[in-house]
Write an enzyme that holds these catalytic residues in place. Structure first.
Site, PDB file in Angstrom:
ATOM      1  N   ALA A 250      -2.690  57.155  69.223  1.00  0.00           N
ATOM      2  CA  ALA A 250      -4.095  57.604  69.116  1.00  0.00           C
ATOM      3  C   ALA A 250      -4.987  57.144  70.263  1.00  0.00           C
ATOM      4  CB  ALA A 250      -4.711  57.177  67.782  1.00  0.00           C
ATOM      5  N   ALA A 251      -4.406  56.613  71.329  1.00  0.00           N
ATOM      6  CA  ALA A 251      -5.235  56.225  72.478  1.00  0.00           C
ATOM      7  C   ALA A 251      -5.934  57.441  73.079  1.00  0.00           C
ATOM      8  CB  ALA A 251      -4.386  55.528  73.532  1.00  0.00           C
ATOM      9  N   GLY A 252      -5.178  58.528  73.251  1.00  0.00           N
ATOM     10  CA  GLY A 252      -5.773  59.741  73.782  1.00  0.00           C
ATOM     11  C   GLY A 252      -6.828  60.325  72.854  1.00  0.00           C
ATOM     12  N   ASP A 253      -6.567  60.252  71.554  1.00  0.00           N
ATOM     13  CA  ASP A 253      -7.545  60.745  70.582  1.00  0.00           C
ATOM     14  C   ASP A 253      -8.829  59.927  70.638  1.00  0.00           C
ATOM     15  OD1 ASP A 253      -5.670  62.597  69.707  1.00  0.00           O
ATOM     16  OD2 ASP A 253      -4.906  61.278  68.135  1.00  0.00           O
TER      17      ASP A 253
END
Length: 304
Positions: A250-253
Site C-alpha cells: 500500500a505504499a503506492g496507494d
C-alpha cells in the site's frame, strides 16, 4: 458532495510475514499472520481521508460479514459509503500477501464482488462523480466501468487521476479522459514500451504519455529513487525520503492518497508530491495496508 470520489476495489487482506516467499512446491512457516482491510481503491480512499480529504467511495462488496466489516471500517474513517453496494451471491474481494524480511511483497488477488462494479453501478452514482472536484481511479475493477466514470468526470470538468495499477493494457477511451497518471516503473513500461533504468528513460516514457494520450501530468514513481514529475513535457526529478522499509504493501496507494489531498487543498504540485512521498515513506515502516497509513500530523512533520 465529497470533494474526492474514489472508484475502486475493496478487499480483505490475509497477510503473512515470512523470511522469504515460498518457491514452487515449497511449504514454509510464517512468523506472523493477520487479516486486515485492503484493496487499492479502499486503501487510497482511507489514505486520503486520514490525510485530510472529504471522500466518497464507489465500490462493491459481497453480501457477507466481511463486506459489512469493510464498509463499517470506511465509515469509521469518515468516508461516505452511500456508493458502496453489497452484491448478493458474491463474496468480498480477497488478497493473499506474503511480506518478506526485505519489505518486498508477493500478492495474489481474487476479485470477488469487485468484478460486479459494472457500468450500471457507475451510472447510479454519476451525480456523486460530477459533484466532486477530483476522481481517483485504479485498475482492480472492470475497465469499462472506470472508462465510464472518467467520461462522466471529464464532461463535468472534474479532474481525473489514474493510478494504473496493477499493470495492464488500457484502452485509449480511458486514457484520453485522464488528466494525471501515476504509474510506477513497471506500469509505465507496459503503457509506453520504454524500460525505465535511468531518469532519462522516465522522461521519454512521460513524453510518450503526453503525446499519445494528451495526458497533462505524469508522475512516475521510482521507489527509493523518488518520483519523475512531468507537466506538459517539462520534467523534474523529486527525490524520496530515506527510511528502513518493513512492508511496502500500500505504499503506492498511500502516495496517491496523499498527493490528491495536496491538490485538493490547493498546494503546488511539488508540495503535493512531497506530501504524498512523506505519507508513503511512513507507511513502509509499518506492517499492513490501511493499518500502515500515517496520520496527517505525522505526514506534515516529515514533509516539512
Amino acid at each position: 458532495m465529497a470533494k474526492l470520489s474514489v472508484v475502486g476495489s475493496i478487499n480483505v487482506d490475509h497477510v503473512m510475514q515470512v523470511n522469504k516467499a515460498p518457491c514452487g512446491g515449497q511449504t514454509i512457516e510464517a512468523k506472523h499472520y493477520q487479516i486486515v482491510a485492503g484493496g487499492k481503491g479502499a486503501n487510497q480512499a482511507v489514505a486520503a481521508a486520514k490525510l485530510g480529504a472529504d471522500v466518497a467511495m464507489i465500490a462493491c462488496v459481497g453480501m457477507d460479514a466481511v463486506g459489512e466489516q469493510m464498509k463499517q471500517g470506511l465509515a469509521d474513517m469518515g468516508i461516505n459509503i452511500d456508493g458502496v453496494t453489497a452484491i448478493s451471491d458474491e463474496n468480498t474481494g480477497l488478497a493473499m500477501i506474503y511480506v518478506e524480511d526485505s519489505g518486498e511483497n508477493r500478492i495474489g488477488i481474487w476479485p470477488g464482488a469487485n468484478g460486479a462494479l459494472t457500468e450500471a453501478v457507475i451510472a447510479e452514482y454519476k451525480t456523486t462523480i460530477e459533484g466532486s472536484e477530483l476522481l481517483l481511479l485504479q485498475l482492480e475493477t472492470p475497465i469499462k466501468s472506470l472508462t465510464l466514470a472518467a467520461k462522466f468526470a471529464k464532461a463535468a470538468g472534474v479532474k481525473v487521476v489514474l493510478n494504473p495499477a496493477p499493470a495492464k493494457e488500457l484502452p485509449d477511451a480511458l486514457l484520453r479522459n485522464v488528466d494525471i497518471i501515476t504509474p510506477n516503473e513497471t506500469e509505465a513500461e507496459l503503457l509506453t514500451g520504454i524500460t525505465i533504468k535511468v531518469l532519462s528513460d522516465a522522461s521519454l516514457a512521460a513524453k510518450k504519455l503526453h503525446e499519445r494520450f494528451g495526458i497533462e501530468m505524469v508522475l512516475i514513481t521510482l521507489g527509493k529513487r523518488g518520483v519523475w514529475l512531468s507537466h506538459k513535457g517539462e520534467g523534474l526529478h523529486i527525490e524520496g525520503f530515506n527510511v528502513d522499509a518493513v512492508d511496502t504493501t500500500a505504499a503506492g496507494d498511500t502516495f496517491n492518497g496523499g498527493f490528491v489531498v495536496g491538490l485538493l487543498e490547493g498546494k503546488s504540485v511539488l508540495d503535493s508530491v512531497r506530501f504524498g512521498q512523506a505519507a508513503a515513506a511512513l507507511s513502509v515502516t509499518r506492517i499492513g495496508a490501511q493499518s500502515s497509513i500515517p496520520t496527517r500530523i505525522e505526514t506534515l512533520n516529515l514533509a516539512l
